[in-house]
Design a protein around this motif. Sequence first.
Motif: not given
Length: 509
Positions: A282-299
């Motif tokens: 669950l922690a890995l899944k949550k970390d992946l979702e957070n990284k996806k959001k960070d990528y969208a925000n950075n883009l």
Amino acid sequence: MRPLQLTMQAFGPYINKTTIDFESLGIGSVYLITGDTGSGKTMIFDAIVFALYGTASGEGRSNDLLRSRSAGPDESTFVELLFEYHGKKYLVRRNPEYMRKSKRGTGETSEKASAELHFLDGRPSISGLVEVNNQLESIIGINKDQFTQIAMIAQGDFLKILRADTKERIETFSRIFNTKNYRILQEKIKSDCSVYDGEVKKLRDKIIQNCESITPAVDDESKLDYWLSLKNVDDISEIIELIDVAIAENKEELKINEEQNLLKDKSLQSLNEEIGRLENLLALKKDLENKKKDYANNLEAYNLLQKSYDAKKLLVPENDKKKLQIEKLQSFYPQYDELEQNNAEHAKNSKNLNDVIKALSIQKSNVEKLENEIKSFNDELLQLKDVDVDLVKIEHSIDQINKTNEEYIDLNKEYQSYRLIKIELAKAQADAEKAILASNVKSEEYNKKNTEFLKNQAGILAKNLKPGKSCPVCGSINHPKPATLTDSTISKEALEKLKNQSNEFEKKA
């Protein structure tokens, strides 16, 4: 006590010196004395009792009647008794008070009563009535009344010990058979039993109290009811036995529970490991979702910056022009900085001067104030120069006053107690003197009346004496000096009443 030899002279019917050798009778503990009435049987026992205790054995025979009425004025009256007790031999010699011929002149004088005790084991002899009486009673271990009750069966006197109350018999036999140590042991055992009973009761109450706080984990209602009922029984062993059974059952149940808990712990450990693995996923899944959001925000931010860069790139020529103007203005900075620095130093110097002047004024005022305070302090210091010494003296005086006050209070209490004791002692002494005086008067009156009564009895008997016939008292057929009747007419009942009164006054004294 075993009599060995008895010597009498001018004692009762034994006018001449008479010696009875008990040793010739053997080593038996019982002697039988027989004879006609008035032949002197009781007088032998009177002589033994008189030798040991200084009085006759019977209540009706006083010491002034022990001297033989037929004794000559030159004959001395005495009794000597050689006896053995606990393997040791003793010789006691006594004489009663009697009238004898005076060694000077033709009259009569009183021979005072005396006593001597000789130790045949080499110890020095002692004399004196009180000293000999105390020593003999200490040796034999019983008093005169107890001795006369157990040592001779004389005309029904033995019945006195049988008719005595329980306390008197216990005391008599205890002294005879030396059972004091057993009585002490009995009282000690009784006292210890009482103490142990109290401790057992305390322990029982404590066990019951602890039992009341115990509720056994039993499923059987009948066993639970039985357990609760045992809290009210007197037999502690039943309660202890049931407690032991309950403890054993609880130990077995505890062992089963521990095994079950061990299995549950193992299952719980596996479950915790599985939960940990899932939590990691669950922690890995949550970390992946957070990284996806960070990528969208950075883009999105990158796109905005790109637009801003493109807009600013169009303004580069205008910026270059302004840059030249700025460089020109910057060339005037050193002059402006120097001017500003000079103005700042001038203002600073003016301000510093005013501050210094003001500070000096304040310091001067403070110095003057401090000097005044120092002067006042020095004056007070001179005045208080000896205050420590005075303070120590005052504290010492206060301590002395407190100590003296406490001593006075204690002495006053002791004085008040002394006054009360003195008053009570004076009252008790006055009462005792009155009682002793009354007792002496009654005792003298009784002794006088008793002597008169006994002389009258002797006179009554002597009135019927005839020459050649034996005297019913002494057995003699010669009557050289028969007793005569006195003028006293006191009755036996009046004498007995007077004796009781004398005894009552003696008890009060």
